[in-house]
Write an enzyme that holds these catalytic residues in place. Structure first.
Site, PDB file in Angstrom:
ATOM      1  N   CYS A  86       0.805  -1.216   0.000  1.00 32.44           N
ATOM      2  CA  CYS A  86       0.000   0.000   0.000  1.00 32.44           C
ATOM      3  C   CYS A  86       0.840   1.270   0.000  1.00 32.44           C
ATOM      4  CB  CYS A  86      -0.984  -0.010   1.157  1.00 32.44           C
ATOM      5  SG  CYS A  86      -0.223  -0.070   2.785  1.00 32.44           S
ATOM      6  N   CYS A 235      27.533  34.104  13.922  1.00 29.33           N
ATOM      7  CA  CYS A 235      28.323  34.052  15.155  1.00 29.33           C
ATOM      8  C   CYS A 235      27.745  35.049  16.154  1.00 29.33           C
ATOM      9  CB  CYS A 235      29.784  34.391  14.840  1.00 29.33           C
ATOM     10  SG  CYS A 235      30.811  34.635  16.305  1.00 29.33           S
ATOM     11  N   CYS A 238      30.829  37.882  17.008  1.00 28.87           N
ATOM     12  CA  CYS A 238      31.267  38.937  16.088  1.00 28.87           C
ATOM     13  C   CYS A 238      30.217  39.247  15.027  1.00 28.87           C
ATOM     14  CB  CYS A 238      32.584  38.554  15.419  1.00 28.87           C
ATOM     15  SG  CYS A 238      32.406  37.261  14.172  1.00 28.87           S
ATOM     16  N   CYS A 285      33.676  29.721  14.048  1.00 30.64           N
ATOM     17  CA  CYS A 285      33.400  30.950  13.318  1.00 30.64           C
ATOM     18  C   CYS A 285      34.618  31.269  12.447  1.00 30.64           C
ATOM     19  CB  CYS A 285      33.126  32.104  14.284  1.00 30.64           C
ATOM     20  SG  CYS A 285      33.147  33.715  13.470  1.00 30.64           S
ATOM     21  N   CYS A 288      36.258  34.672  13.812  1.00 29.13           N
ATOM     22  CA  CYS A 288      36.899  34.549  15.134  1.00 29.13           C
ATOM     23  C   CYS A 288      37.951  33.430  15.159  1.00 29.13           C
ATOM     24  CB  CYS A 288      35.860  34.252  16.214  1.00 29.13           C
ATOM     25  SG  CYS A 288      34.590  35.491  16.397  1.00 29.13           S
ATOM     26  N   HIS A 366      -1.899   1.562   7.413  1.00 31.79           N
ATOM     27  CA  HIS A 366      -2.264   1.417   6.004  1.00 31.79           C
ATOM     28  C   HIS A 366      -2.098   2.762   5.310  1.00 31.79           C
ATOM     29  CE1 HIS A 366      -4.231  -0.158   2.503  1.00 31.79           C
ATOM     30  NE2 HIS A 366      -5.226   0.714   2.578  1.00 31.79           N
TER      31      HIS A 366
HETATM   32 ZN   LIG Z   1      32.744  35.199  15.133  1.00 32.42          ZN
END
Ligand SMILES: [Zn+2]
Length: 413
Positions: A86, A235, A238, A285, A288, A366
């Protein structure tokens, strides 16, 4: 006879232009009556619908199947319940009511794609097309037996054959992927190195990533079903935002746990809601150069023609343990997804045309399908070997599991 024929042809042309017939209107009653009386032989003898003078291809295909349906008093065929499970029936009926995919099979366009690719073996596509063709062109009103298709599925995806407790959405993904691979216009995939798109705007990056995807995956199936998702990682320290673009074949939407009903928009908002990645999940990041707490968010960069929405009713582990039977309220018409778009000036309105339903629990159940006929716009219930007309007001239910929407820009209704 000549004037009668002229009247009927003008009716066909009138209705054919809209590419749909409104069953129940006065016109169609007269129309079908006339056809039954006078045109049955004529169409057969003169091959009326194969004449390029009267109709363009699109009109011909649509008229042809409407006429067939009217002449033989049936328009929709179920599958016989002898061989397919089915969950397969349900998905195949949804796909066979996908207008452009159906026409791709009916016009044998897949042969051109196969020939261009010089592929010797494309058995899955071939059997899928044959099945679609027999569903839409069979002269009898008997249910279709998809045994040849099943044999190919058996070879191609043995894990889907044998027992009924399979997942319809998984099967859909597997089937579309299989069909795509056989009619992929790309035969030799380029082995270009990963490019750095970080110097361009997000929009441009999205476009380039999409073109890159098409360099290796490009088929009718991709034309219809694949969209692009943008995920942005910001981030918290920053504010630097990095973006990733990924193709998607469907969206799996979480269902908010509640005692009452939720809307499809609620599910989409839950899916695209900002997610904080912290603790062990902290990503690195790029600015960073260290792991930072980040916020992640999805938006839809490119909307597909056919949007498949999968409601996550089952827990995610391989062994299903529970099922959410929350009623998800979804619109049949004009589902507007602009608020989820990366660029909300785009047109992203969809109409529903098929639903794969699951009744029962996580342990046993079903599958059925509700589909809107692409020619006449009426809804039908497909339940293995049974098919019956239904009211569009019954389409929404707490059994809805996979929703098939088509872009209103390409919508037939
Ligand atoms: Zn950052």
């Amino acid at each position: 006879m000549a004037s009668l024929l002229a009247a009927v042809i003008s009716l066909v042309e009138k209705f054919g232009k809209n590419l749909s017939f409104k069953v129940g209107t006065k016109g169609i009653i007269i129309f079908s009556f006339l056809l039954k009386l006078k045109l049955k032989c004529f169409i057969k003898k003169k091959n009326l619908l194969h004449s390029d003078v009267l109709f363009n291809t699109e009109e011909k295909i649509c008229c042809y199947f409407c006429l067939r349906g009217l002449l033989s008093n049936h328009l929709i065929l179920p599958f016989s319940n002898v061989s397919l499970q089915c969950f397969m029936n349900s998905i195949l009926q949804c796909l066979s009511n996908t207008h452009d995919l159906r026409d791709y099979c009916l016009r044998n366009t897949h042969h051109t794609d196969l020939n261009n690719n010089c592929r010797a073996k494309a058995v899955l596509m071939e059997e899928f097309a044959k099945l679609t063709q027999s569903l839409w062109t069979s002269a009898s009103s008997e249910a279709i037996s998809p045994s040849d298709f099943k044999m190919q599925i058996q070879k191609y995806a043995p894990r889907f054959v044998g027992y009924n407790q399979q997942d319809a959405q998984e099967f859909l993904r597997f089937l579309l992927d299989g069909l795509h691979n056989e009619v992929n216009r790309v035969t030799v995939k380029p082995r270009s190195p990963m490019e750095d798109f970080d110097h361009v705007s997000d929009d441009e990056k999205g476009k380039r990533m999409w073109n890159k995807y098409l360099e290796s995956e490009n088929s009718k199936v991709v034309d219809l079903f694949v969209g692009q998702l943008k995920s942005s990682l910001t981030c918290n320290e920053c504010g630097f935002c990095s973006t990733v673009f990924d193709p998607f074949w469907d969206l799996s939407l979480p269902i908010a746990k509640t005692s009452g009903e939720v809307s499809l928009m609620d599910c989409l908002r839950l899916f695209t809601r900002e997610d904080v990645l912290d603790g062990n999940e902290r990503p690195t990041c790029h600015r960073c150069k260290t792991r930072r707490k980040c916020t992640k968010k999805f938006t839809i960069q490119k909307f597909p023609k056919i949007l498949v929405l999968h409601l996550k009713r089952f827990s995610e582990c391989r062994v299903r343990t529970s099922k959410l039977s929350t009623f998800v309220n979804f619109p049949l018409k004009e589902l507007d997804l602009r608020e989820f778009a990366s660029d909300n000036s785009v047109n992203a309105v969809y109409n529903l045309y098929a639903v794969s339903n699951h009744t029962g629990s996580s342990l046993g159940g079903h599958y059925t399908a509700y589909c809107r006929n692409p020619c006449i716009g009426e809804w039908y219930t497909y339940n293995d070997s049974r098919v019956s007309p239904m009211s569009s007001s019954q389409v929404r239910s707490s059994d809805a599991y996979v929703l098939f929407y088509e872009s209103a820009a390409s919508s037939r209704m």
